[in-house]
Design a protein around this motif. Structure first.
Motif, PDB file in Angstrom:
ATOM      1  N   MET A   1       0.840  -1.176   0.000  1.00  0.00           N
ATOM      2  CA  MET A   1       0.000   0.000   0.000  1.00  0.00           C
ATOM      3  C   MET A   1       0.889   1.245   0.000  1.00  0.00           C
ATOM      4  O   MET A   1       1.893   1.301   0.705  1.00  0.00           O
ATOM      5  CB  MET A   1      -0.906  -0.008   1.223  1.00  0.00           C
ATOM      6  N   ARG A   2       0.504   2.234  -0.765  1.00  0.00           N
ATOM      7  CA  ARG A   2       1.268   3.474  -0.854  1.00  0.00           C
ATOM      8  C   ARG A   2       0.927   4.413   0.300  1.00  0.00           C
ATOM      9  O   ARG A   2      -0.144   4.328   0.900  1.00  0.00           O
ATOM     10  CB  ARG A   2       0.945   4.186  -2.165  1.00  0.00           C
ATOM     11  N   THR A   3       1.852   5.317   0.562  1.00  0.00           N
ATOM     12  CA  THR A   3       1.603   6.391   1.527  1.00  0.00           C
ATOM     13  C   THR A   3       1.533   7.705   0.754  1.00  0.00           C
ATOM     14  O   THR A   3       1.853   7.751  -0.448  1.00  0.00           O
ATOM     15  CB  THR A   3       2.736   6.474   2.568  1.00  0.00           C
ATOM     16  N   LEU A   4       1.157   8.759   1.411  1.00  0.00           N
ATOM     17  CA  LEU A   4       1.071  10.058   0.740  1.00  0.00           C
ATOM     18  C   LEU A   4       2.425  10.501   0.192  1.00  0.00           C
ATOM     19  O   LEU A   4       2.486  11.209  -0.808  1.00  0.00           O
ATOM     20  CB  LEU A   4       0.497  11.111   1.683  1.00  0.00           C
ATOM     21  N   ASN A   5       3.493  10.039   0.812  1.00  0.00           N
ATOM     22  CA  ASN A   5       4.844  10.364   0.317  1.00  0.00           C
ATOM     23  C   ASN A   5       5.117   9.796  -1.069  1.00  0.00           C
ATOM     24  O   ASN A   5       6.016  10.254  -1.757  1.00  0.00           O
ATOM     25  CB  ASN A   5       5.914   9.835   1.276  1.00  0.00           C
ATOM     26  N   ASP A   6       4.356   8.787  -1.461  1.00  0.00           N
ATOM     27  CA  ASP A   6       4.587   8.111  -2.736  1.00  0.00           C
ATOM     28  C   ASP A   6       3.926   8.810  -3.929  1.00  0.00           C
ATOM     29  O   ASP A   6       4.132   8.402  -5.065  1.00  0.00           O
ATOM     30  CB  ASP A   6       4.073   6.664  -2.672  1.00  0.00           C
ATOM     31  N   TYR A   7       3.130   9.841  -3.663  1.00  0.00           N
ATOM     32  CA  TYR A   7       2.412  10.525  -4.734  1.00  0.00           C
ATOM     33  C   TYR A   7       3.041  11.887  -5.021  1.00  0.00           C
ATOM     34  O   TYR A   7       3.570  12.529  -4.115  1.00  0.00           O
ATOM     35  CB  TYR A   7       0.940  10.722  -4.354  1.00  0.00           C
ATOM     36  N   LEU A  12      -1.503  15.709  -5.103  1.00  0.00           N
ATOM     37  CA  LEU A  12      -2.129  15.800  -3.789  1.00  0.00           C
ATOM     38  C   LEU A  12      -2.762  17.169  -3.573  1.00  0.00           C
ATOM     39  O   LEU A  12      -3.850  17.273  -2.993  1.00  0.00           O
ATOM     40  CB  LEU A  12      -1.105  15.507  -2.698  1.00  0.00           C
ATOM     41  N   LYS A  13      -2.101  18.208  -4.071  1.00  0.00           N
ATOM     42  CA  LYS A  13      -2.674  19.555  -3.958  1.00  0.00           C
ATOM     43  C   LYS A  13      -3.989  19.654  -4.724  1.00  0.00           C
ATOM     44  O   LYS A  13      -4.964  20.221  -4.229  1.00  0.00           O
ATOM     45  CB  LYS A  13      -1.691  20.604  -4.497  1.00  0.00           C
ATOM     46  N   VAL A  14      -4.018  19.104  -5.923  1.00  0.00           N
ATOM     47  CA  VAL A  14      -5.241  19.148  -6.737  1.00  0.00           C
ATOM     48  C   VAL A  14      -6.353  18.354  -6.061  1.00  0.00           C
ATOM     49  O   VAL A  14      -7.499  18.816  -5.968  1.00  0.00           O
ATOM     50  CB  VAL A  14      -4.973  18.628  -8.165  1.00  0.00           C
ATOM     51  N   ILE A  15      -6.035  17.181  -5.567  1.00  0.00           N
ATOM     52  CA  ILE A  15      -7.044  16.350  -4.900  1.00  0.00           C
ATOM     53  C   ILE A  15      -7.586  17.066  -3.665  1.00  0.00           C
ATOM     54  O   ILE A  15      -8.806  17.076  -3.416  1.00  0.00           O
ATOM     55  CB  ILE A  15      -6.469  14.965  -4.548  1.00  0.00           C
ATOM     56  N   TYR A  16      -6.723  17.693  -2.901  1.00  0.00           N
ATOM     57  CA  TYR A  16      -7.162  18.447  -1.720  1.00  0.00           C
ATOM     58  C   TYR A  16      -8.126  19.564  -2.130  1.00  0.00           C
ATOM     59  O   TYR A  16      -9.178  19.749  -1.521  1.00  0.00           O
ATOM     60  CB  TYR A  16      -5.957  19.014  -0.973  1.00  0.00           C
ATOM     61  N   ASP A  40      -3.008  17.513   6.826  1.00  0.00           N
ATOM     62  CA  ASP A  40      -1.815  17.487   7.685  1.00  0.00           C
ATOM     63  C   ASP A  40      -0.546  17.295   6.862  1.00  0.00           C
ATOM     64  O   ASP A  40       0.470  17.956   7.108  1.00  0.00           O
ATOM     65  CB  ASP A  40      -1.921  16.378   8.735  1.00  0.00           C
ATOM     66  N   TYR A  41      -0.608  16.399   5.901  1.00  0.00           N
ATOM     67  CA  TYR A  41       0.558  16.146   5.046  1.00  0.00           C
ATOM     68  C   TYR A  41       0.920  17.396   4.249  1.00  0.00           C
ATOM     69  O   TYR A  41       2.090  17.806   4.209  1.00  0.00           O
ATOM     70  CB  TYR A  41       0.273  14.978   4.105  1.00  0.00           C
ATOM     71  N   LEU A  42      -0.078  18.006   3.626  1.00  0.00           N
ATOM     72  CA  LEU A  42       0.192  19.206   2.828  1.00  0.00           C
ATOM     73  C   LEU A  42       0.676  20.356   3.704  1.00  0.00           C
ATOM     74  O   LEU A  42       1.564  21.114   3.315  1.00  0.00           O
ATOM     75  CB  LEU A  42      -1.057  19.620   2.045  1.00  0.00           C
ATOM     76  N   ARG A  43       0.118  20.482   4.881  1.00  0.00           N
ATOM     77  CA  ARG A  43       0.546  21.526   5.810  1.00  0.00           C
ATOM     78  C   ARG A  43       2.032  21.369   6.160  1.00  0.00           C
ATOM     79  O   ARG A  43       2.792  22.328   6.136  1.00  0.00           O
ATOM     80  CB  ARG A  43      -0.318  21.466   7.072  1.00  0.00           C
TER      81      ARG A  43
END
Length: 72
Positions: A1-7, A12-16, A40-43
């Motif tokens: 399974m991927r983590t947010l670091n893998d994208y 991720l900004k667009v999805i947010y 939290d990740y983007l922050r």
């Protein structure tokens, strides 16, 4: 399974931003674990780049100021 670091960060900004656009229609998104984890990740990424997420103009500029009308 991927983590947010893998994208890619841009994805991720667009999805947010898409999630943010849907909050009026689907307010339960605000309470979702995924939404909070993504925020939290983007922050943290923004802080690493010297952006203050508590400053709305800085935050929006960093996210990319996606135009909702461009999504139609």
């Amino acid at each position: 399974m991927r983590t947010l670091n893998d994208y890619p960060l841009r994805e991720l900004k667009v999805i947010y931003q898409v999630l943010q656009l849907g909050i009026q229609t689907y307010p339960e998104v605000l309470d979702s674990v995924l939404h909070q984890d993504l925020f939290d990740y983007l922050r943290l990424q923004a802080l690493k780049e010297g952006v203050d997420p508590s400053m709305p103009d800085e935050w929006q500029q960093w996210l990319g100021n996606m135009d909702p009308t461009a999504m139609a």
